[in-house]
Motif scaffolding. Structure first.
Motif, PDB file in Angstrom:
ATOM      1  N   LYS A   1      56.957  57.494  32.998  1.00 14.20           N
ATOM      2  CA  LYS A   1      58.275  56.901  32.770  1.00 14.20           C
ATOM      3  C   LYS A   1      58.960  57.548  31.564  1.00 14.20           C
ATOM      4  CE  LYS A   1      57.590  52.272  34.734  1.00 14.20           C
ATOM      5  NZ  LYS A   1      57.531  50.822  34.441  1.00 14.20           N
ATOM      6  N   ARG A   2      58.161  57.767  30.528  1.00 15.04           N
ATOM      7  CA  ARG A   2      58.699  58.377  29.309  1.00 15.04           C
ATOM      8  C   ARG A   2      59.231  59.784  29.614  1.00 15.04           C
ATOM      9  NH1 ARG A   2      57.802  57.192  23.849  1.00 15.04           N
ATOM     10  NH2 ARG A   2      58.005  58.971  22.434  1.00 15.04           N
ATOM     11  N   ALA A   3      58.473  60.564  30.378  1.00 15.57           N
ATOM     12  CA  ALA A   3      58.906  61.914  30.739  1.00 15.57           C
ATOM     13  C   ALA A   3      60.170  61.868  31.588  1.00 15.57           C
ATOM     14  CB  ALA A   3      57.779  62.629  31.490  1.00 15.57           C
ATOM     15  N   HIS A   4      60.249  60.898  32.502  1.00 18.24           N
ATOM     16  CA  HIS A   4      61.429  60.747  33.349  1.00 18.24           C
ATOM     17  C   HIS A   4      62.652  60.387  32.512  1.00 18.24           C
ATOM     18  CE1 HIS A   4      63.760  59.936  36.931  1.00 18.24           C
ATOM     19  NE2 HIS A   4      64.028  58.714  36.496  1.00 18.24           N
ATOM     20  N   ILE A   5      62.472  59.509  31.548  1.00 13.49           N
ATOM     21  CA  ILE A   5      63.569  59.125  30.662  1.00 13.49           C
ATOM     22  C   ILE A   5      64.039  60.327  29.840  1.00 13.49           C
ATOM     23  CG2 ILE A   5      64.172  57.748  28.623  1.00 13.49           C
ATOM     24  CD1 ILE A   5      62.261  55.573  29.755  1.00 13.49           C
ATOM     25  N   MET A   6      63.102  61.112  29.339  1.00 11.48           N
ATOM     26  CA  MET A   6      63.461  62.285  28.540  1.00 11.48           C
ATOM     27  C   MET A   6      64.243  63.303  29.371  1.00 11.48           C
ATOM     28  SD  MET A   6      60.005  62.801  26.272  1.00 11.48           S
ATOM     29  CE  MET A   6      60.484  64.464  25.763  1.00 11.48           C
ATOM     30  N   LYS A   7      63.838  63.468  30.636  1.00  9.04           N
ATOM     31  CA  LYS A   7      64.561  64.396  31.520  1.00  9.04           C
ATOM     32  C   LYS A   7      65.981  63.910  31.748  1.00  9.04           C
ATOM     33  CE  LYS A   7      64.287  66.611  36.071  1.00  9.04           C
ATOM     34  NZ  LYS A   7      63.495  66.725  37.323  1.00  9.04           N
ATOM     35  N   ALA A   8      66.132  62.613  31.981  1.00  4.14           N
ATOM     36  CA  ALA A   8      67.460  62.033  32.166  1.00  4.14           C
ATOM     37  C   ALA A   8      68.283  62.149  30.891  1.00  4.14           C
ATOM     38  CB  ALA A   8      67.332  60.574  32.581  1.00  4.14           C
ATOM     39  N   ALA A   9      67.639  61.903  29.753  1.00  3.06           N
ATOM     40  CA  ALA A   9      68.328  61.977  28.462  1.00  3.06           C
ATOM     41  C   ALA A   9      68.846  63.386  28.207  1.00  3.06           C
ATOM     42  CB  ALA A   9      67.388  61.550  27.345  1.00  3.06           C
ATOM     43  N   ARG A  10      68.028  64.366  28.520  1.00  5.23           N
ATOM     44  CA  ARG A  10      68.467  65.745  28.291  1.00  5.23           C
ATOM     45  C   ARG A  10      69.705  66.068  29.124  1.00  5.23           C
ATOM     46  NH1 ARG A  10      65.442  71.198  26.860  1.00  5.23           N
ATOM     47  NH2 ARG A  10      67.089  72.628  27.433  1.00  5.23           N
ATOM     48  N   ALA A  11      69.730  65.601  30.369  1.00  8.26           N
ATOM     49  CA  ALA A  11      70.889  65.845  31.229  1.00  8.26           C
ATOM     50  C   ALA A  11      72.144  65.209  30.632  1.00  8.26           C
ATOM     51  CB  ALA A  11      70.623  65.293  32.627  1.00  8.26           C
ATOM     52  N   VAL A  12      72.014  63.995  30.109  1.00  7.25           N
ATOM     53  CA  VAL A  12      73.161  63.306  29.510  1.00  7.25           C
ATOM     54  C   VAL A  12      73.583  63.993  28.215  1.00  7.25           C
ATOM     55  CG1 VAL A  12      73.972  61.141  28.487  1.00  7.25           C
ATOM     56  CG2 VAL A  12      72.601  61.101  30.578  1.00  7.25           C
ATOM     57  N   PHE A  13      72.612  64.405  27.396  1.00  5.20           N
ATOM     58  CA  PHE A  13      72.948  65.084  26.144  1.00  5.20           C
ATOM     59  C   PHE A  13      73.677  66.398  26.426  1.00  5.20           C
ATOM     60  CE2 PHE A  13      69.182  62.751  24.144  1.00  5.20           C
ATOM     61  CZ  PHE A  13      70.007  61.846  23.489  1.00  5.20           C
ATOM     62  N   GLU A  14      73.242  67.122  27.452  1.00  3.50           N
ATOM     63  CA  GLU A  14      73.894  68.376  27.794  1.00  3.50           C
ATOM     64  C   GLU A  14      75.333  68.138  28.253  1.00  3.50           C
ATOM     65  OE1 GLU A  14      71.773  70.857  30.493  1.00  3.50           O
ATOM     66  OE2 GLU A  14      69.955  70.935  29.262  1.00  3.50           O
ATOM     67  N   ALA A  15      75.560  67.026  28.936  1.00  3.52           N
ATOM     68  CA  ALA A  15      76.896  66.730  29.452  1.00  3.52           C
ATOM     69  C   ALA A  15      77.809  66.097  28.406  1.00  3.52           C
ATOM     70  CB  ALA A  15      76.783  65.801  30.663  1.00  3.52           C
ATOM     71  N   GLU A  16      77.253  65.241  27.553  1.00  2.81           N
ATOM     72  CA  GLU A  16      78.077  64.447  26.646  1.00  2.81           C
ATOM     73  C   GLU A  16      77.868  64.755  25.167  1.00  2.81           C
ATOM     74  OE1 GLU A  16      80.346  62.632  27.874  1.00  2.81           O
ATOM     75  OE2 GLU A  16      79.693  62.697  29.963  1.00  2.81           O
ATOM     76  N   GLY A  17      76.813  65.487  24.825  1.00  2.00           N
ATOM     77  CA  GLY A  17      76.509  65.718  23.425  1.00  2.00           C
ATOM     78  C   GLY A  17      75.853  64.497  22.807  1.00  2.00           C
ATOM     79  N   LEU A  18      75.357  64.661  21.598  1.00  2.57           N
ATOM     80  CA  LEU A  18      74.703  63.541  20.922  1.00  2.57           C
ATOM     81  C   LEU A  18      75.680  62.399  20.654  1.00  2.57           C
ATOM     82  CD1 LEU A  18      72.285  62.264  19.457  1.00  2.57           C
ATOM     83  CD2 LEU A  18      72.932  63.568  17.413  1.00  2.57           C
ATOM     84  N   GLU A  19      76.870  62.756  20.189  1.00  4.73           N
ATOM     85  CA  GLU A  19      77.841  61.725  19.840  1.00  4.73           C
ATOM     86  C   GLU A  19      78.357  60.988  21.072  1.00  4.73           C
ATOM     87  OE1 GLU A  19      80.905  63.493  17.513  1.00  4.73           O
ATOM     88  OE2 GLU A  19      79.598  63.943  15.812  1.00  4.73           O
ATOM     89  N   GLY A  20      78.563  61.701  22.178  1.00  5.75           N
ATOM     90  CA  GLY A  20      79.130  61.083  23.363  1.00  5.75           C
ATOM     91  C   GLY A  20      78.124  60.337  24.221  1.00  5.75           C
ATOM     92  N   ALA A  21      76.845  60.612  24.031  1.00  2.00           N
ATOM     93  CA  ALA A  21      75.810  59.984  24.846  1.00  2.00           C
ATOM     94  C   ALA A  21      75.574  58.551  24.400  1.00  2.00           C
ATOM     95  CB  ALA A  21      74.507  60.781  24.749  1.00  2.00           C
ATOM     96  N   SER A  22      75.054  57.759  25.315  1.00  2.00           N
ATOM     97  CA  SER A  22      74.689  56.377  24.998  1.00  2.00           C
ATOM     98  C   SER A  22      73.413  56.037  25.753  1.00  2.00           C
ATOM     99  CB  SER A  22      75.796  55.410  25.408  1.00  2.00           C
ATOM    100  OG  SER A  22      75.924  55.362  26.828  1.00  2.00           O
TER     101      SER A  22
END
Length: 221
Positions: A16-37
């Motif tokens: 689950k942790r690895a899956h969350i990290m993969k999803a997080a990376r996709a969001v960070f790439e799209a929105e940046g650190l500031e834009g991600a939630s």
């Protein structure tokens, strides 16, 4: 029986942790650190925000873990590049080029390390606790460069500065490479990196080979 159950729970938790990290990376790439939630990351992962809080207490903690994983892969690549090499000059060249080649092949990892996902070039951090660990991980990945420089005769301080210089030179060339700006100069980023590292190694070898000046004995009174 309890041990097997615990092992299964740990395995599921790790997945689950690895899956969350993969999803997080996709969001960070799209929105940046500031834009991600965390809400957006949870949606990307198919979980509820509450499920994310079980593993990570903030988006900064998630970003730090994604970056830590990236730096671990960098460190492995550098370490593997010098396996079996005895001469310090070979280790320095291979380690420096392994650093460059790793990020040349993985530009998004370079963006991750410099917080460039939509953030532009500006100071950024994740809090002192995370920053200290991540900075230590980056330095550990580059340590083979400093160790090889010391083996070539540099002092500990000089070796550290050489490590910093190689890091700065590599990242500058990588920026030109990944933005396409290197083409306007009609140059090769890998070629320039190899030439720079070779020059640094040759300077160290020449200094080590130079005869030491004899210290004159004091004149008799």
């Amino acid at each position: 029986m309890e041990t097997k159950r615990d092992e299964r729970k740990a395995l599921v938790s790790g997945q689950k942790r690895a899956h969350i990290m993969k999803a997080a990376r996709a969001v960070f790439e799209a929105e940046g650190l500031e834009g991600a939630s965390l809400r957006a990351i949870a949606a990307q992962a198919g979980y509820t925000p509450a499920a994310l809080y079980f593993h990570f207490d903030s988006k900064e903690a998630l970003y730090a873990e994604v970056l830590r994983s990236s730096l671990a892969a960098l460190g492995d690549a550098v370490d593997q590049s010098i396996v079996g090499l005895c001469l310090p000059e070979d280790r320095l060249k291979r380690a420096a080029m392994a650093f460059f080649n790793h990020y040349a092949a993985k530009p998004r990892d370079l963006d991750l390390g410099f917080y460039l996902f939509r953030g532009g070039m500006k100071p950024a951090g994740l809090g002192s606790a995370h920053d200290e660990k991540l900075n230590a991980a980056l330095q550990a990945a580059l340590q083979p460069v400093a160790a090889a420089a010391e083996a070539l005769g540099a002092s500990a301080r000089e070796a550290r500065l050489i490590m910093v210089e190689i890091f700065a030179h590599a990242t500058g060339l990588l920026l030109l490479l990944h933005t396409g700006r290197i083409r306007m100069f009609g140059a090769s980023a890998p070629g320039l990196m190899e030439a720079y590292v070779k020059e640094r190694v040759e300077l160290l070898r020449m200094r080590r080979a130079a005869p030491r000046k004899a210290v004159p004995e004091p004149s008799p009174m």
